[in-house]
Write a protein that holds these residues in place. Sequence first.
Motif, PDB file in Angstrom:
ATOM      1  N   GLY A  75       0.797  -1.211   0.000  1.00  0.00           N
ATOM      2  CA  GLY A  75       0.000   0.000   0.000  1.00  0.00           C
ATOM      3  C   GLY A  75       0.830   1.261   0.000  1.00  0.00           C
ATOM      4  O   GLY A  75       2.047   1.234  -0.203  1.00  0.00           O
ATOM      5  N   TYR A 123      -3.992   5.778   4.670  1.00  0.00           N
ATOM      6  CA  TYR A 123      -3.178   4.876   3.848  1.00  0.00           C
ATOM      7  C   TYR A 123      -4.057   3.880   3.087  1.00  0.00           C
ATOM      8  O   TYR A 123      -5.225   3.661   3.444  1.00  0.00           O
ATOM      9  CB  TYR A 123      -2.150   4.130   4.706  1.00  0.00           C
ATOM     10  N   THR A 124      -3.479   3.309   2.039  1.00  0.00           N
ATOM     11  CA  THR A 124      -4.130   2.225   1.306  1.00  0.00           C
ATOM     12  C   THR A 124      -3.392   0.928   1.589  1.00  0.00           C
ATOM     13  O   THR A 124      -2.192   0.923   1.918  1.00  0.00           O
ATOM     14  CB  THR A 124      -4.125   2.469  -0.206  1.00  0.00           C
ATOM     15  N   ARG A 125      -4.106  -0.163   1.427  1.00  0.00           N
ATOM     16  CA  ARG A 125      -3.510  -1.472   1.660  1.00  0.00           C
ATOM     17  C   ARG A 125      -4.196  -2.499   0.773  1.00  0.00           C
ATOM     18  O   ARG A 125      -5.434  -2.497   0.652  1.00  0.00           O
ATOM     19  CB  ARG A 125      -3.656  -1.864   3.119  1.00  0.00           C
ATOM     20  N   ARG A 126      -3.418  -3.337   0.132  1.00  0.00           N
ATOM     21  CA  ARG A 126      -3.953  -4.449  -0.634  1.00  0.00           C
ATOM     22  C   ARG A 126      -4.310  -5.585   0.316  1.00  0.00           C
ATOM     23  O   ARG A 126      -3.485  -6.020   1.120  1.00  0.00           O
ATOM     24  CB  ARG A 126      -2.921  -4.938  -1.657  1.00  0.00           C
ATOM     25  N   LEU A 172      -8.169  -3.183  -3.008  1.00  0.00           N
ATOM     26  CA  LEU A 172      -7.467  -2.016  -2.470  1.00  0.00           C
ATOM     27  C   LEU A 172      -8.361  -1.346  -1.428  1.00  0.00           C
ATOM     28  O   LEU A 172      -9.451  -0.869  -1.747  1.00  0.00           O
ATOM     29  CB  LEU A 172      -7.136  -1.033  -3.597  1.00  0.00           C
ATOM     30  N   ARG A 173      -7.895  -1.323  -0.189  1.00  0.00           N
ATOM     31  CA  ARG A 173      -8.686  -0.787   0.931  1.00  0.00           C
ATOM     32  C   ARG A 173      -8.050   0.517   1.421  1.00  0.00           C
ATOM     33  O   ARG A 173      -6.835   0.614   1.604  1.00  0.00           O
ATOM     34  CB  ARG A 173      -8.715  -1.802   2.073  1.00  0.00           C
ATOM     35  N   TRP A 174      -8.910   1.526   1.640  1.00  0.00           N
ATOM     36  CA  TRP A 174      -8.457   2.796   2.223  1.00  0.00           C
ATOM     37  C   TRP A 174      -8.751   2.765   3.718  1.00  0.00           C
ATOM     38  O   TRP A 174      -9.873   2.425   4.140  1.00  0.00           O
ATOM     39  CB  TRP A 174      -9.200   3.951   1.547  1.00  0.00           C
TER      40      TRP A 174
END
Length: 477
Positions: free
Chosen positions: A118, A130-133, A463-465
């Motif tokens: 991310g 932040y973003t995270r896969r 993809l999660r914010w």
Amino acid sequence: MTLPDLTTRPSRRLAGAEYTVTEPATGDVLGTVTLATAEDVGDAAAAGRAAQREWAGAPHFVRAGVLRRAGDLFAGHAGLRAWLIREAGSIPDKADFELHVAAQECYEAAALASRPTGQVLPTEEPRLSYTRRVPVGVVGVIAPFNAPLILSVRSVAPALALGNAVVLKPDPRTAVCGGQALAAVFAGAGLPEGLLHVLPGGAEVGQALVADPRVPVVSFTGSTAAGRAVGEAAGRHLKRAHLELGGNSALIVLEDADLDAVISTAAWGSFFHQGQVCMAAGRHLVHASLYDEYVDRLAAKAESLAVGDPHREQVQLGPLIDRTQLARVHGLVEASITHGARLAAGGTHDRLFYRPTVLADADDRTPAYSEEVFGPVAPVRSFATVDEAVSLATASPYGLSLGIVTGDPARGLDMAERIPTGTVHINDQTVNDEAVAPFGGVAASGTGSRVGGDANMEAFTDLRWTTVRKDVARYPF
């Protein structure tokens, strides 16, 4: 040679009928497998979902270790090599290629487990943003018969490495080397139970897999017609479908090409694995100044190739997969001759062994030129100018692969810019595959590069914010 028993590996008892695994070269029975039913899909999806959370939470090096060990097992699996030869009709070189690619797919997937997932984002608020896969959960994989190991593992391996469970539906005709073998290898590599379910079956199993709400992503490889049905159903269920479909790829030979070098390349592009490859060179477009000699030399090469039982003879081509495929291939060849194509080589068969075939004077009326044959058939057509070659290459609903042979690679690259395809190979034929490279087609060949390389991250994760505040946010309500 006695085959090792890979037909009893799945731990889940399936509810369908017994299916006889046969050797296309001889018709001999190699074993039996149990087919899955639509009900089995639901059970597998539920079990996968239950097991996936712990797997996704495992340290990255644990998941990577399983994938590396699986790669090592594929690299040294002599028993699976024999199955690829006898069940899928592969010549030994093709079987070795599948095992090599399968190992590389696992090694590359292992590297995904430790990839950064991310980004830290700028934000207007007093917070961390932040973003995270994150893993999608359960991935459905539907794979065909022609390169059964590669076309299964290229989705199974990265999906597992990224923390997902997988439900794999191989083609029943290659249920062992495209399905059961993967279960055996990953079990041997230490994959925890419940994460990989192999469900060989027919269309109803695939339909159930696409419809199951616990399977948010489906990776499908197969015909364009079947892919349209999968994509339509996935759309109704609001889930992602990664579609790698058929092709009728052009091999363009410009006037400055070296014919001494190109004939071997051209023959490989059309005749590798009996032409049963989505990337096969289905249209040979040759400059008029080289056309007659090209046809003669390609026909001579076709006549020189040995066709037979790849398990018992040293041959360049093995059998077609079954009589249905034989009837389609031969029907297209005969129809092409009826519509004016000239048979320069081949056009005959002994049982499922179809001779490599060259059809000269192809045009838009030639069925084997305008349609995907999925057999060892090379239609050849001439062109006079680069513009004409570009026009002919683009006059197809497909857009999978493209080969351009020229003495001037920069000229080939310029030409490729005008022809929409998923992959391009300058001074090479159309059949290429590497685990590190993204792969997929456009138009009727699929929905773009959906597997391979960096594409795997997008394919099998969401993809999660996320934002984090020190104190609870306050609003003017």
